[in-house]
Design an enzyme around this catalytic site. Structure first.
Site, PDB file in Angstrom:
ATOM      1  N   GLU A 205       0.809  -1.221   0.000  1.00 40.86           N
ATOM      2  CA  GLU A 205       0.000   0.000   0.000  1.00 40.86           C
ATOM      3  C   GLU A 205       0.840   1.269   0.000  1.00 40.86           C
ATOM      4  O   GLU A 205       0.346   2.354   0.281  1.00 40.86           O
ATOM      5  CB  GLU A 205      -0.964  -0.034   1.187  1.00 40.86           C
ATOM      6  CG  GLU A 205      -1.916  -1.221   1.084  1.00 40.86           C
ATOM      7  CD  GLU A 205      -2.929  -1.296   2.201  1.00 40.86           C
ATOM      8  OE1 GLU A 205      -2.866  -0.467   3.129  1.00 40.86           O
ATOM      9  OE2 GLU A 205      -3.791  -2.186   2.147  1.00 40.86           O
ATOM     10  N   LYS A 340     -15.533  -1.586   2.184  1.00 43.06           N
ATOM     11  CA  LYS A 340     -14.781  -2.081   1.030  1.00 43.06           C
ATOM     12  C   LYS A 340     -15.779  -2.635   0.024  1.00 43.06           C
ATOM     13  O   LYS A 340     -16.470  -3.614   0.311  1.00 43.06           O
ATOM     14  CB  LYS A 340     -13.802  -3.177   1.452  1.00 43.06           C
ATOM     15  CG  LYS A 340     -12.657  -2.693   2.335  1.00 43.06           C
ATOM     16  CD  LYS A 340     -11.803  -3.865   2.799  1.00 43.06           C
ATOM     17  CE  LYS A 340     -10.572  -3.399   3.560  1.00 43.06           C
ATOM     18  NZ  LYS A 340      -9.818  -4.543   4.130  1.00 43.06           N
TER      19      LYS A 340
END
Length: 432
Positions: A205, A340
């Protein structure tokens, strides 16, 4: 003119070099939408099914040609002829077509790709930005970002158990300034790590993945970086973390094994005590998945102890699922949900989860996945729902920066209407 005439899916690669699915939707008018689907590394047990081929001779079994075929040969036939503006009807039709509780037949990745592409095509047809199409014209809140600047756990090969150590620039007046503050802290951290001979390579990330002496050292070095960048920890910039505890929970023993850092085994009560100590020592405002996704009794204790002063986010705990969230709200577990889109599989269900959270006084943090693409839909979702918070990685890697850059564009487009709430995004906390 707004009728869907064609739906086409293809296999593409995500930010980790793994296959994922991209879907395009076309209408009679020529309006067009494209959706790309992300993928997670640490996944909740109850997430909707990401359909993979399982053919070890191709992409190590991670191919998505089955999901692609399901779009091109099954879903396309079912939704061609629908008005592209009828998002809910299209999403519900795909859910019914799949017929399973976890979208295991067609694949949540196949369904989500279509859902996103439909929304983008509708916005294109109406000639409005995606965030306005999804949220109407009361969309104005730019999200406070959770910036993952140190990666550990499943996102990095290092000596840290906790998956994400994050900063949140709550003292900024605008999103643009928040992004600048975050970038400056990120670069200050790079300089500190380099000066100590620690790795400045990045994880999935975009955060650094150094071998630190302990989990706590992650917070200490970030505090140092905040100060080096010229900001005040706890005022200008606060800390957040994702423990991703399910990843180091030993189900057989019923203990949390902090093996990467060498900190040993901890019971649920010991983990709660550990978090209490961390919160008293550092300006931590948010803890995600502090305990295992099935440790609901433990989560209740954690919420009773820290729920008034710390945002307790359920990711694996709730998996963007309204049934799970409803149960958590009823039992007083956590005070926030991570959103999500690929955990649940359609935009309609995603928006239902955000709405349920807000009605209960829970915050909703719109989130990326560790395997991302250049698709920036989650930026528009965060603004469309006035969610107030977004988690989309560090200040490096284009797959992360794409989301931040889209938010900069949206802030510009909104002009004086735009609001950046910073600390006020934590309406679930008494202290905030």
């Amino acid at each position: 003119m707004s009728i869907i005439t064609d739906v086409y899916a293809r296999e593409i690669l995500d930010s980790r070099g793994n296959p994922t699915i991209e879907v395009e939707v076309y209408t009679e008018s020529g309006a067009f939408g494209r959706g790309m689907v992300p993928s997670g590394a640490s996944t909740g047990e109850y997430e909707a099914v990401e359909l993979r081929d399982g053919d070890k001779a191709r992409y190590g079994g991670k191919g998505v040609t089955k999901a692609v075929d399901n779009v091109n040969n099954i879903i396309a036939e079912a939704i061609i002829g629908y008005d592209v503006r009828d998002q809910m009807a299209i999403d519900k039709a795909m859910i019914a077509l799949d017929g399973t509780p976890n979208k295991g037949k067609l694949g949540a990745n196949a369904i989500l790709g279509v859902s996103i592409a439909v929304a983008r095509a509708a916005a294109d047809y109406l000639e409005v930005p995606l965030y306005h199409y999804l949220g109407g014209f009361n969309t104005k809140v730019l999200p406070t970002p959770m910036m993952n600047i140190i990666n550990g756990g499943s996102h990095a090969d290092n000596s840290i158990d906790f998956q994400e150590f994050m900063i949140m620039p709550v003292g900024a007046p605008t999103f643009k300034e928040a992004l600048r503050m975050g970038a400056e802290v990120f670069h200050a951290l790079a300089a500190i790590l380099k000066s100590r001979g620690l790795a400045t390579s990045v994880g999935d990330e975009g955060g650094f993945a150094p071998n630190l002496g302990s989990n706590e050292e992650g917070f200490e070095v970030i505090i140092e970086a905040i100060e080096k960048a010229g900001y005040v920890p706890g005022k200008d910039v606060v800390l957040a973390m994702d423990a991703a505890s399910s990843e180091f929970y030993d189900k057989e023993k019923g203990v949390y094994v902090l093996a990467d850092s060498g900190e040993g085994e901890k019971t649920t009560d010991e983990m709660i005590k550990f978090y209490e100590e961390l919160v008293s020592k550092y300006p931590i405002i948010s803890i995600e998945d502090g305990l295992d996704e099935n440790d609901w009794d433990g989560f209740k204790k954690l919420t009773d102890v820290l729920g008034d002063k710390v945002q307790l986010v359920g990711d694996d705990l709730f998996v963007t699922n309204t049934q799970k969230l409803s149960e958590g709200i009823e039992k007083g577990i956590a005070n926030s949900i991570l959103i999500k889109v690929n955990q649940i599989g359609t935009l309609t269900e995603t928006f239902e989860a955000i709405e349920m959270a807000k009605e209960a006084g829970y915050t909703a943090v719109v989130s990326h996945r560790s395997g991302e693409t250049e698709d920036s839909t989650i930026s528009d979702i965060a603004v469309a729902t006035n969610a107030g918070q977004i988690k989309t990685g560090s200040l490096s890697r284009t797959d992360r920066i794409a989301k931040y850059n889209q938010l900069l564009r949206i802030e510009d487009q909104l002009g004086e209407v735009a609001e950046y709430k910073g600390l006020k995004s934590f309406y679930n906390l008494k202290a905030a």
